[in-house]
Structures are given as structure tokens and as C-alpha cells.
Design an enzyme around this catalytic site. Sequence first.
Site, PDB file in Angstrom:
ATOM      1  CG  HIS A   1       1.492  -4.706   7.321  1.00 17.94           C
ATOM      2  ND1 HIS A   1       0.328  -4.976   6.631  1.00 17.94           N
ATOM      3  CD2 HIS A   1       1.117  -3.966   8.386  1.00 17.94           C
ATOM      4  CE1 HIS A   1      -0.694  -4.414   7.266  1.00 17.94           C
ATOM      5  NE2 HIS A   1      -0.236  -3.791   8.321  1.00 17.94           N
TER       6      HIS A   1
ATOM      7  CD  GLU B   1      -5.021  -0.927  -0.053  1.00 13.85           C
ATOM      8  OE1 GLU B   1      -5.643  -0.740  -1.112  1.00 13.85           O
ATOM      9  OE2 GLU B   1      -3.971  -1.605   0.008  1.00 13.85           O
TER      10      GLU B   1
END
EC number: 1.17.7.4
Length: 316
Positions: free
Chosen positions: A46, A131
Site C-alpha cells: 500500500h 489481508e
Amino acid sequence: MTKPPLMLYLAAPRGFCAGVDRAIKIVEMAIEKWGPPVYVRHEIVHNKFVVDGLKAKGAIFVEELADCPDDRPVIFSAHGVPKAVPAEAAKREMVYVDATCPLVSKVHIEAERHHAEGLQMIMIGHAGHPETIGTMGQLPDGEVLLVEKPEDVAGLDVRDPERLAFITQTTLSVDDTVDVIAALRTRFPAIVGPHKEDICYATTNRQAAVKAISSEIDALLVIGAPNSSNSKRLVEVGKANGCAYSQLVQRDTDIDWRALEGIRAIGITAGASAPEVLVNEVIDAFKARYDVTVELVETAQENVEFKVPRVLREPA
């Protein structure tokens, strides 16, 4: 005109962790081995700066496997993917490389082991984070229940309170997770937990470094992306430890100078997917406006390294 003095406390460890380093290397080595374009399902890590850099080298980022052609390699992001994704890639006979962080894979294996023993899983994590989606997607629907906060525990509808285990997302706030675990243990005394919570070393270390500087500073800047879980947790840790002005910035252009007027000491850290070049950029921006004294505050040393998959170490 003389510049006002400023103490700049630089937290260490900060920035790239071993899993991020490995994931970026995997994309670069895949481009080298197979030539561009190489497809990447979801942002590899990210951080826009990192993603843009890889795009320039020949990576194409997509959200779903359906957006990839069969004849080009595809890489799965460091956050991990549901089991269905590699299964679909294999069915389509695609070349794929899994860049899931080994510490996330460890949580996946843990979940599967508990499932094999007939336990239902409770995952502490953030809904919608890749995740969490990847970890919950290791097991059949309904086998993993998600909680984010201690108050979520009361609403859990479990199959058998005596047959439960919990796992956690690797990028959570260490302090907040303790409260959720306490709520789980109070309601389900028989619940099985990991030997050590699943929060990874890098998340833990970066949070500890912020705690170490928070009593010295008037403001904290965390360099990281707005969709980066571990970066957002660092902002929260700063606030929770008495730093009233704790902000996330992607790079130096995001700094709100007016909000920082009159400060005498600032803390700087970076999330696990933010490169050091962005940290230096922020420090330089302060040096242009202040007479800066930099003090490194190091609370741990990291020497973790993860190998890239064998397929990338072999010649094409």
C-alpha cells in the site's frame, strides 16, 4: 531571516519491512525474467510512490484475476489472497508468483491447522482489508468470524464456545488487540490463541518506536498511504500516547504547515510500505523552513530477510 529551531526525532525502526522488501523485489525480478508486462493482483504494497515506480518498469495493477490475460505472469500482493485465487490461476494454467508476506502465510497455516482440528476461527482484523479477506478466504465460508473491537465480541454467534481459536491481522495496534483478546477470553474461556499474537515484528517495532518519542514531541508525522493499516495504527499510537497532533502524510506536499506553527519538536516515522526516499523528502522540507537538529531514536534493530520464491531465482 533566521529560521526557528526545531528538534526532529526520527523513529527507528521505520519504513520498509522484510515482507514489503521481498514483495517489491518479486515484481522487479518477474519483470526481469519474463519481460513486461507483468500483472499484479491488487497493489503489491500500500504505497502509491512504490506502485507508480513499478508501473513505470512494466507492472500492470489490477483488482481481480479476471482482469489478467492467461499468457502473462501474475503476482499476488504481500497482503495474501483467498485460496480461490491461486486455484483459479492454476485452472487457467497461468504462471503466478505469490508475494504474500511469510508472516501472513504463517497466520494462514495456523488457521488451517485449527480448522483441521475442528475449531471455528475468530479473526481480529479490519473488515474489507485485503489481508483480512485473504486470511478468511483460506477456510470455507462461516469458518472464520471477524471482530474489530472488544464490543464486537458480545455479538458473536459461534457454533460451539468450547471449540474456538483466534488469529489476528498482522498490522493491528498491539494495545487495542490486547483489549479484544481479553474480551474473547472472558466470553470464551476455552478459546485457543497463538503462542505469540500474530502481529508482526515490524508492526510491533514501529509502534514501540513511536511510543518512545511521543513524550518528547509536539507533533507526529507518519509517512504512509491512507489505505495502509500499519501506518494508520502508528497515527493512533501517537495520539494514544499523548501526541495531540498526529497525522498521516503521503509525502512532503501533504504537510499542513499552518497546523505546525509554533512547534518546537516533531517526530517522524514511516509505515512498513513507505520508502526511505519519502522520509528524506519530508526531512528536507523541514530543513528548508527550520533550523533542524535531527535525533535518531532507535528502539530495536531489524535484520529479518525473506527469500524470494525459487521460480524467480531460476533462469527463464
